[in-house]
Design a protein around this motif. Structure first.
Motif, PDB file in Angstrom:
ATOM      1  N   GLU A  12      -6.822   8.269   0.908  1.00  0.00           N
ATOM      2  CA  GLU A  12      -6.449   6.858   0.933  1.00  0.00           C
ATOM      3  C   GLU A  12      -6.978   6.145  -0.303  1.00  0.00           C
ATOM      4  O   GLU A  12      -8.146   6.244  -0.657  1.00  0.00           O
ATOM      5  N   LEU A  13      -6.080   5.421  -0.965  1.00  0.00           N
ATOM      6  CA  LEU A  13      -6.450   4.568  -2.085  1.00  0.00           C
ATOM      7  C   LEU A  13      -6.432   3.120  -1.616  1.00  0.00           C
ATOM      8  O   LEU A  13      -5.495   2.684  -0.938  1.00  0.00           O
ATOM      9  N   ARG A  14      -7.470   2.364  -1.982  1.00  0.00           N
ATOM     10  CA  ARG A  14      -7.478   0.954  -1.617  1.00  0.00           C
ATOM     11  C   ARG A  14      -8.093   0.128  -2.755  1.00  0.00           C
ATOM     12  O   ARG A  14      -8.950   0.617  -3.496  1.00  0.00           O
ATOM     13  N   ILE A  15      -7.640  -1.110  -2.872  1.00  0.00           N
ATOM     14  CA  ILE A  15      -8.161  -2.019  -3.884  1.00  0.00           C
ATOM     15  C   ILE A  15      -9.204  -2.924  -3.238  1.00  0.00           C
ATOM     16  O   ILE A  15      -8.957  -3.517  -2.192  1.00  0.00           O
ATOM     17  N   GLU A  16     -10.379  -2.993  -3.871  1.00  0.00           N
ATOM     18  CA  GLU A  16     -11.453  -3.857  -3.383  1.00  0.00           C
ATOM     19  C   GLU A  16     -12.097  -4.594  -4.555  1.00  0.00           C
ATOM     20  O   GLU A  16     -11.993  -4.159  -5.698  1.00  0.00           O
ATOM     21  N   LYS A  17     -12.765  -5.700  -4.235  1.00  0.00           N
ATOM     22  CA  LYS A  17     -13.603  -6.380  -5.224  1.00  0.00           C
ATOM     23  C   LYS A  17     -15.056  -6.162  -4.839  1.00  0.00           C
ATOM     24  O   LYS A  17     -15.416  -6.268  -3.676  1.00  0.00           O
ATOM     25  N   MET A  18     -15.866  -5.828  -5.838  1.00  0.00           N
ATOM     26  CA  MET A  18     -17.259  -5.483  -5.560  1.00  0.00           C
ATOM     27  C   MET A  18     -18.173  -6.089  -6.623  1.00  0.00           C
ATOM     28  O   MET A  18     -17.843  -6.088  -7.812  1.00  0.00           O
ATOM     29  N   GLU A  19     -19.307  -6.625  -6.196  1.00  0.00           N
ATOM     30  CA  GLU A  19     -20.298  -7.131  -7.139  1.00  0.00           C
ATOM     31  C   GLU A  19     -20.807  -5.984  -8.014  1.00  0.00           C
ATOM     32  O   GLU A  19     -21.036  -4.871  -7.534  1.00  0.00           O
ATOM     33  N   HIS A 316       0.745   0.980  -6.542  1.00  0.00           N
ATOM     34  CA  HIS A 316       1.907   1.241  -5.689  1.00  0.00           C
ATOM     35  C   HIS A 316       2.594   2.549  -6.091  1.00  0.00           C
ATOM     36  O   HIS A 316       3.066   3.305  -5.230  1.00  0.00           O
ATOM     37  N   LEU A 317       2.636   2.829  -7.387  1.00  0.00           N
ATOM     38  CA  LEU A 317       3.213   4.104  -7.827  1.00  0.00           C
ATOM     39  C   LEU A 317       2.383   5.287  -7.342  1.00  0.00           C
ATOM     40  O   LEU A 317       2.921   6.303  -6.903  1.00  0.00           O
ATOM     41  N   LEU A 318       1.066   5.168  -7.406  1.00  0.00           N
ATOM     42  CA  LEU A 318       0.180   6.241  -6.947  1.00  0.00           C
ATOM     43  C   LEU A 318       0.281   6.436  -5.440  1.00  0.00           C
ATOM     44  O   LEU A 318       0.263   7.563  -4.937  1.00  0.00           O
ATOM     45  N   ASN A 319       0.398   5.339  -4.721  1.00  0.00           N
ATOM     46  CA  ASN A 319       0.424   5.403  -3.264  1.00  0.00           C
ATOM     47  C   ASN A 319       1.730   5.973  -2.720  1.00  0.00           C
ATOM     48  O   ASN A 319       1.765   6.515  -1.623  1.00  0.00           O
ATOM     49  N   ARG A 320       2.802   5.844  -3.486  1.00  0.00           N
ATOM     50  CA  ARG A 320       4.083   6.376  -3.021  1.00  0.00           C
ATOM     51  C   ARG A 320       4.131   7.899  -3.084  1.00  0.00           C
ATOM     52  O   ARG A 320       4.982   8.531  -2.477  1.00  0.00           O
ATOM     53  N   ASN A 321       3.218   8.464  -3.877  1.00  0.00           N
ATOM     54  CA  ASN A 321       3.123   9.916  -3.979  1.00  0.00           C
ATOM     55  C   ASN A 321       4.452  10.561  -4.390  1.00  0.00           C
ATOM     56  O   ASN A 321       4.874  11.560  -3.827  1.00  0.00           O
TER      57      ASN A 321
END
Length: 341
Positions: A12-19, A316-321
């Motif tokens: 699973e790939l997910r986008i997050e914001k992190m300090e 989105h390109l990576l997630n579509r596999n």
């Protein structure tokens, strides 16, 4: 300061914001590492491989990086050999027993801001997205450097390259311009990709595959396998098309969890030299960066074959596999924008 990150866990790939400081603490970043700002991050074939296989721990990938540090532009050497093991002492840092990598062991360019040792930064004149290709260029340089003497001793000036990706392209470029090969043939599946081989090099013949790899009447004394992945077919094809006493150089990254059937009898009967190539040393990175800069004019035409886009669109390109983008582009590149550290 927060960093936007593309994180991989399992598949699973997910986008997050992190300090930033949380990033340092969570991934146990050494104190000597400095914060850099991502400008461009290339998506390597090995990144696709890791995404496909998945990881147990959270990983922030990305080792093909153009970054900014103190308002200057740099390309990153992502490899961190221990410099103490037997391989390192012999000058084979790429085979270090304890090697670590920015973009796997430590967060890489899939983060807007990340940490690197300053000695792994190499200054560049302009922050062009082309410099994400230096990693692949150097990997090819390393492989050819290893067998250069063997090629010369056998008087080999012709090659068959299997694969029309970045590794195949740089193999053709270095053989054409650096080693002055007389004849270069490239087999690939993507018409638009093959076009650039002919645009940049005038001694390359391209062959478009339509129904898989077909056996040919002609045989070759030097073959480069530049595909890798889940299937071993290109390597098997290389063995089948090899002359007696030929050389096969494989850049392919294969699945470590699979066993492959290889016709070893053919290698024995023909006395084939089959060799692999893994990454590069820090010395080779410096050497190839100088060479890369010499070829910048030739490489400018590559820009139209690079899919450069913001993180969300590349995500989105990576997630579509799927590999549909390969019909038109050599590489996916994340454009992080120009915000100074």
């Amino acid at each position: 300061m927060k960093s936007k990150c593309l994180i991989l866990k399992n598949r699973e790939l997910r986008i997050e914001k992190m300090e930033i400081e949380k990033l340092r603490e969570l991934y146990k970043i050494p104190k000597k590492f400095v914060v850099v700002k991502s400008l461009y991050t290339g998506i390597c074939g090995s990144d696709f491989h890791k995404i496909r296989l998945g990881t147990k721990n959270e990983v922030i990938l990305g080792h093909e990086c153009v970054v900014e540090y103190n308002k200057k532009s740099y390309v990153l050497n992502p490899l961190l050999p221990c410099q103490k093991c037997e391989m390192c002492k012999k000058g084979h840092e790429n085979l270090c027993e304890k090697i670590k990598t920015i973009g796997f062991n430590f967060p890489g360019g899939f983060s807007e801001y990340f940490f690197v040792p300053p000695e792994n930064l190499y200054k560049i004149k302009d922050p062009s997205p082309l410099y994400v290709l230096v990693d692949a260029f150097t990997s090819v340089y390393h492989g050819l450097k290893n067998i250069k003497q063997l090629l010369e001793d056998n008087g080999i000036e012709e090659v068959l390259i299997i694969g029309d990706g970045v590794i195949g392209f740089f193999s053709a470029l270095l053989l054409s311009t650096h080693l002055h090969f007389r004849k270069i043939q490239v087999i690939g599946k993507h018409r638009k990709r093959l076009r650039i081989f002919e645009e940049v090099m005038n001694n390359v013949e391209t062959i478009l595959l339509k129904n898989g790899l077909n056996f040919r009447d002609s045989k070759f004394s030097f073959i480069i396998e530049a595909v890798g992945g889940e299937k071993v077919d290109p390597l098997l094809y290389a063995i089948s098309q090899a002359n007696p006493r030929s050389i096969i150089l494989s850049y392919g990254v294969f699945d470590p969890n699979k066993l492959y059937k290889v016709p070893l009898r053919n290698i024995f009967e023909k006395e084939i030299v089959l060799t692999g190539s893994k990454s590069y040393t820090s010395k080779e990175f410096k050497e190839s960066l100088r060479l890369f800069n010499l070829y910048r004019d030739k490489l400018d035409s590559l820009k139209s074959y690079l899919k450069i886009d913001k993180l969300e669109n590349i995500y989105h390109l990576l997630n579509r596999n799927n590999d549909s983008w390969k019909e038109n582009y050599l590489k996916l590149i994340i454009d992080w924008g120009e915000k100074y550290v």
